[in-house]
Write a protein that holds these residues in place. Structure first.
Motif, short mmCIF file in Angstrom:
data_model
loop_
_atom_site.label_atom_id
_atom_site.label_comp_id
_atom_site.label_asym_id
_atom_site.label_seq_id
_atom_site.Cartn_x
_atom_site.Cartn_y
_atom_site.Cartn_z
N GLN A 17 0.82 -1.20 0.00
CA GLN A 17 0.00 0.00 0.00
C GLN A 17 0.86 1.25 0.00
O GLN A 17 0.53 2.24 -0.67
CB GLN A 17 -0.93 -0.02 1.21
N ASN A 20 2.16 1.69 -3.47
CA ASN A 20 1.12 2.19 -4.37
C ASN A 20 0.93 3.70 -4.21
O ASN A 20 0.71 4.41 -5.19
CB ASN A 20 -0.19 1.47 -4.11
N ASP A 200 -5.19 -3.01 -2.41
CA ASP A 200 -4.11 -2.07 -2.72
C ASP A 200 -4.25 -0.77 -1.94
O ASP A 200 -3.26 -0.04 -1.78
CB ASP A 200 -4.10 -1.75 -4.22
N PRO A 213 -1.99 2.92 -11.75
CA PRO A 213 -0.93 3.87 -11.35
C PRO A 213 -0.81 5.04 -12.32
O PRO A 213 -0.32 6.10 -11.94
CB PRO A 213 0.33 3.00 -11.35
#
Length: 486
Positions: A17, A20, A200, A213
């Motif tokens: 996480q 991300n 995520d 992303p």
């Protein structure tokens, strides 16, 4: 020396996480930089310098520059609109654990050696760093996940977590095999129809499609149409850059010149992003025409689900209550009757059940009985047909299909029958389960006449009515046997 509480090491999920979040900041900035670099190549190197300044091809240079910005502006505007919606893609609020949702017991972690806190004194014994008892057993903090006490809720021993009225106030909603809304143990809340939990970022999202992303976050219900528009415009833009660069690279080689490295880089970037953005646009559009998300499409042909359908008192099939002592298993045969039982809301409670928690006592809402139906493999209850699926996501007007301004019509959840508009497959499923009105045969001619009369007014509603009548009239034999079995 005073002992300090050592911090547990991050879990792999927490590391992912955090990665991300970092990627969501770096990648959009990188993408903007790539577009800026392409702008310098096409506008400055090709248009201004090569065509206008050196070769005096003013018309071609101006046309190249103007067309470039014609393709750039829609992509940039849709990307900006997409970035604005990224903080709120359709997150579901988190809840708190209740008596009916105890936290799963954590697994006892094995002793972790060689873990030191910077302010904790240690002593060496047998070649191992020996710290306090707490640091010896220090392990990554596990995620607290609650589990729904289904048996206690259905038997009335415990009240359900708050929020069930948002589901049984509708005529149809997605449920588990026991008729309860689907529970998320991480967010501690009921999951609305078509919502998914994304590990995520640790939240449930309405109609979650995927974590991207390139846009710095989650693509879900509130920005899926903007994502399709951005990918489409980006694919067209990259295709234009690739064509322009390919033409002038070939022209330079035809004249015996060696094209510069920037020219080759521009051609490469144009080709790569044409394939990437164009592929994403076509994939997303294909899913939109089926009213599916990327997550829904995984194993779609074999997937089955349960839906709770309000039972009309005039329907022939008698309710068959669920047994709280023998809960339905999650894996059942594919060819069995869609009928799985019934459940009545609000759920009944024992006299002292509401005193075990801090929840308010149940309201005196009129009872609503729902039939629990198991869908056929591959069935999508929200499939409205290709064009209506497209309009539910991209907009009801043609200009909404091209301008990234409004959210999708499916974001409006004010419907009374279901959270999302239902397709004709739901009526077919109800007919297969024997849920039909007792006056279906006697009033078939009257409904057929009404079907022809309404065709001029609303063809889409008539199509649904016609398919419903065909299914109801074709299942009378099954109703009789189902009624005897019930």
């Amino acid at each position: 020396m005073a002992l300090c509480e050592p911090r547990p090491p991050p879990t792999p999920l927490e590391n992912r996480q955090a990665a991300n979040k970092t990627t969501a900041v770096i990648v959009p900035a990188l993408l903007i930089g790539v577009v800026g670099y392409a702008t310098w190549i096409v506008v400055v190197l090709i248009g201004a310098n090569h065509l206008i300044k050196y070769e005096s091809r003013n018309g071609a240079g101006i046309a190249i520059i103007v067309l470039y910005f014609v393709f750039l502006f829609p992509m940039a505007f849709s990307y900006l609109r997409l970035l604005i919606t990224i903080p709120h893609p359709g997150y579901i609020e988190k809840g708190t654990p209740t008596a009916a949702t105890p936290v799963k017991p954590a697994k006892e972690a094995p002793p972790q050696h060689n873990i030191q806190a910077s302010c904790t004194s240690t002593k060496v014994q047998d070649g191992t760093n020996q710290t306090s008892k707490k640091s010896q057993h220090l392990a990554p903090k596990e995620l607290e996940i609650t589990e729904l006490d289904t048996k206690a809720i259905l038997s009335g021993e415990l009240p359900p977590p708050p929020g069930t009225e948002r589901f049984y106030s509708k005529d149809v909603f997605a449920c588990d095999q026991n008729g309860l809304p689907i529970w998320c143990g991480v967010c501690n809340n009921w999951k609305p129809d078509r919502s998914h939990h994304g590990s995520d970022f640790g939240r449930c999202v309405l109609k979650m499609d995927h974590f991207c992303p390139w846009v710095g976050g989650v693509v879900g219900e509130r920005n899926f149409n903007f994502f399709i528009q951005f990918c489409s415009y980006a694919g067209i833009y990259a295709l234009y850059v690739m064509i322009v660069m390919a033409y002038f690279v070939a022209e330079a080689r035809g004249r015996g010149n060696t094209p510069g490295g920037n020219w080759i880089a521009g051609l490469t970037l144009g080709a790569v992003f044409t394939l990437f953005a164009g592929g994403m646009a076509m994939t997303s559009m294909s899913l939109a025409l089926k009213n599916l998300t990327t997550i829904d499409n995984i194993g779609h042909q074999r997937r089955v689900m349960h839906i709770a359908v309000l039972v009309d008192p005039s329907q022939q099939r008698q309710p068959r209550p669920m047994s709280t002592g023998n809960l339905k298993p999650s894996h059942v045969s594919e060819d069995e009757d869609p009928w799985q039982g019934t459940i009545t809301y609000p759920l009944s409670l024992m006299p002292d059940a509401s005193s075990e928690t801090t929840l308010s006592p149940p309201t005196s809402a009129p009872p609503r009985t729902f039939a629990i139906l198991r869908t056929h493999p591959g069935m999508n209850p929200w499939n409205l047909g290709a064009f209506r699926n497209f309009k539910s996501i991209m907009g009801n007007h043609w200009y909404d299909w091209f301008l990234p301004l409004r959210h999708s019509p499916c974001c409006n959840h004010d419907r009374g029958d279901s959270m999302y508009e239902l397709g004709t497959d739901v009526e077919r499923l109800k007919a297969d389960a024997g849920l039909s009105s007792s006056s279906s045969r006697s009033g078939s001619s009257r409904r057929k006449h009404r079907k022809h009369r309404h065709r001029r007014e609303d063809s889409e509603d008539v199509d649904i009515m016609g398919s419903t009548l065909a299914n109801v009239n074709g299942s009378t034999g099954r109703e009789r046997s189902s009624f005897e079995t019930a």
